[in-house]
Scaffold this active site. Structure first.
Site, PDB file in Angstrom:
ATOM      1  N   GLY A  26      10.235  12.890   1.143  1.00 55.27           N
ATOM      2  CA  GLY A  26      11.530  12.235   1.297  1.00 55.27           C
ATOM      3  C   GLY A  26      12.718  13.179   1.237  1.00 55.27           C
ATOM      4  N   LYS A  62       6.124   2.236   1.557  1.00 50.82           N
ATOM      5  CA  LYS A  62       6.683   2.164   0.203  1.00 50.82           C
ATOM      6  C   LYS A  62       7.285   0.764  -0.025  1.00 50.82           C
ATOM      7  CE  LYS A  62       7.139   7.097   0.369  1.00 50.82           C
ATOM      8  NZ  LYS A  62       7.789   8.311  -0.056  1.00 50.82           N
ATOM      9  N   GLU A 118       4.852   9.292  -6.493  1.00 48.86           N
ATOM     10  CA  GLU A 118       5.859   8.384  -7.063  1.00 48.86           C
ATOM     11  C   GLU A 118       5.246   7.538  -8.179  1.00 48.86           C
ATOM     12  OE1 GLU A 118       7.198   6.640  -3.384  1.00 48.86           O
ATOM     13  OE2 GLU A 118       8.103   8.557  -2.815  1.00 48.86           O
ATOM     14  N   ASN A 169       3.134   4.939   5.278  1.00 49.67           N
ATOM     15  CA  ASN A 169       3.317   4.430   3.922  1.00 49.67           C
ATOM     16  C   ASN A 169       4.734   3.851   3.851  1.00 49.67           C
ATOM     17  OD1 ASN A 169       3.657   4.011   1.192  1.00 49.67           O
ATOM     18  ND2 ASN A 169       3.690   6.183   0.635  1.00 49.67           N
ATOM     19  N   HIS A 201      -0.276   8.225  -5.598  1.00 51.63           N
ATOM     20  CA  HIS A 201       0.919   8.776  -4.938  1.00 51.63           C
ATOM     21  C   HIS A 201       1.814   9.412  -6.002  1.00 51.63           C
ATOM     22  CE1 HIS A 201       4.697   9.040  -2.795  1.00 51.63           C
ATOM     23  NE2 HIS A 201       3.992   8.974  -1.680  1.00 51.63           N
TER      24      HIS A 201
HETATM   25  P1  PGA Z   1       8.106  11.031   3.513  1.00 58.02           P
HETATM   26  O1  PGA Z   1       7.076  10.373   2.467  1.00 58.02           O
HETATM   27  O2  PGA Z   1       7.399  11.092   4.847  1.00 58.02           O
HETATM   28  O3  PGA Z   1       9.281  10.108   3.525  1.00 58.02           O
HETATM   29  O4  PGA Z   1       8.425  12.398   2.995  1.00 58.02           O
HETATM   30  C1  PGA Z   1       5.716  10.707   2.478  1.00 58.02           C
HETATM   31  C2  PGA Z   1       4.995   9.965   1.373  1.00 58.02           C
HETATM   32  O5  PGA Z   1       5.552   9.809   0.283  1.00 58.02           O
HETATM   33  O6  PGA Z   1       3.852   9.510   1.556  1.00 58.02           O
END
Ligand code: PGA
Length: 238
Positions: free
Chosen positions: A168, A10, A97, A8, A95
């Site tokens: 994250g 983002k 976010e 992903n 997601h």
């Molecule tokens: P991350 O993100 O691996 O940077 O923790 C995972 C995600 O949000 O899908």
């Protein structure tokens, strides 16, 4: 069931223009592709480019969101049909976010229906906050997100369990917690559905996470932007 390793990106990925076909072989070792399914989810403008560049390499492409409607006056939005037109096979939905920005279970369910309508496989994301985990509500929160987000009449879909506090942050759920949560989700979604874990998956922890019962793959944010890290994770998966 084949393991699904999903990147992903983002709102990153200017490198999409620079990945030449040979770059895919670096990012996803050919050997790994024989044993695991690989999916890359770049920002919308790069989907077509990646689809064309990765052609015949057994790498699937997906979107990171879609609108529930097929078309219309929705400035700035992209429909599931448009993603399919550009070569996508999957779409990430709900997601954390996006949920943090106000997306509800009902919104996620409408988007999942849109994905089915367009012939895409939705990856439906669920996960608890740190407060909910500390209050002992992780399982019930995820259960309620699943029942609210998955349409009653569902085609094939994927669930991604991503504890919000692990995304994250470098913090990863313990293997015992992942095992409990995935067993719980398994009871809710049945034997045929792939359940991914997401949240700070890195080359150093991928093998243990992917070896956990009912973990059928991973949703990877940060580490999917680094070719060497992503390659190492796909190797760990295979
Ligand atoms: P991350 O993100 O691996 O940077 O923790 C995972 C995600 O949000 O899908």
């Amino acid at each position: 069931m084949r393991t699904l390793i999903t990147g992903n990106w983002k709102m990153n990925g200017e490198q999409a223009w620079t990945i030449k076909p040979a770059g895919f072989d670096k990012m996803v070792p050919i050997q790994a592709r024989k044993h695991v399914d690989i999916l890359l989810c770049p920002p919308f403008p790069y989907i077509r480019e990646l689809f064309v560049a990765s052609a015949s390499r057994n790498i699937a492409i997906g979107g990171q969101d879609c609108h529930a409607s097929e078309q219309g006056a929705h400035t700035g939005e992209v429909s599931a049909e448009m993603l399919a037109d550009c070569g996508a096979d999957y779409v990430i939905i709900g997601h954390s976010e996006r949920r943090a920005g106000g997306e509800t279970d009902a919104d996620v369910q409408a988007k999942a229906k849109a994905a089915f309508r367009a012939g895409l496989t939705p990856i439906i994301c669920v996960g608890e906050t740190l407060e909910q985990r500390e209050a002992g509500e992780a399982l019930s929160e995820v259960e309620s997100q699943i029942s609210g987000s998955i349409p009653d009449q569902a085609d094939s879909f994927v669930v991604a369990y991503e504890p919000v506090w692990a995304i994250g942050t470098g913090k990863v759920a313990s293997i015992a917690d992942i095992k409990d949560m995935h067993a719980h989700i398994r009871e809710l979604v049945g034997a045929e559905t792939r359940i991914l874990y997401g949240g700070s998956v890195k080359p150093g922890n991928a093998a243990d996470i992917l070896a956990t019962d009912n973990v059928n793959g991973a949703l990877i944010g940060g580490a999917s932007l680094n070719m060497a890290d992503f390659a190492a994770i796909t190797r760990a998966a295979s």
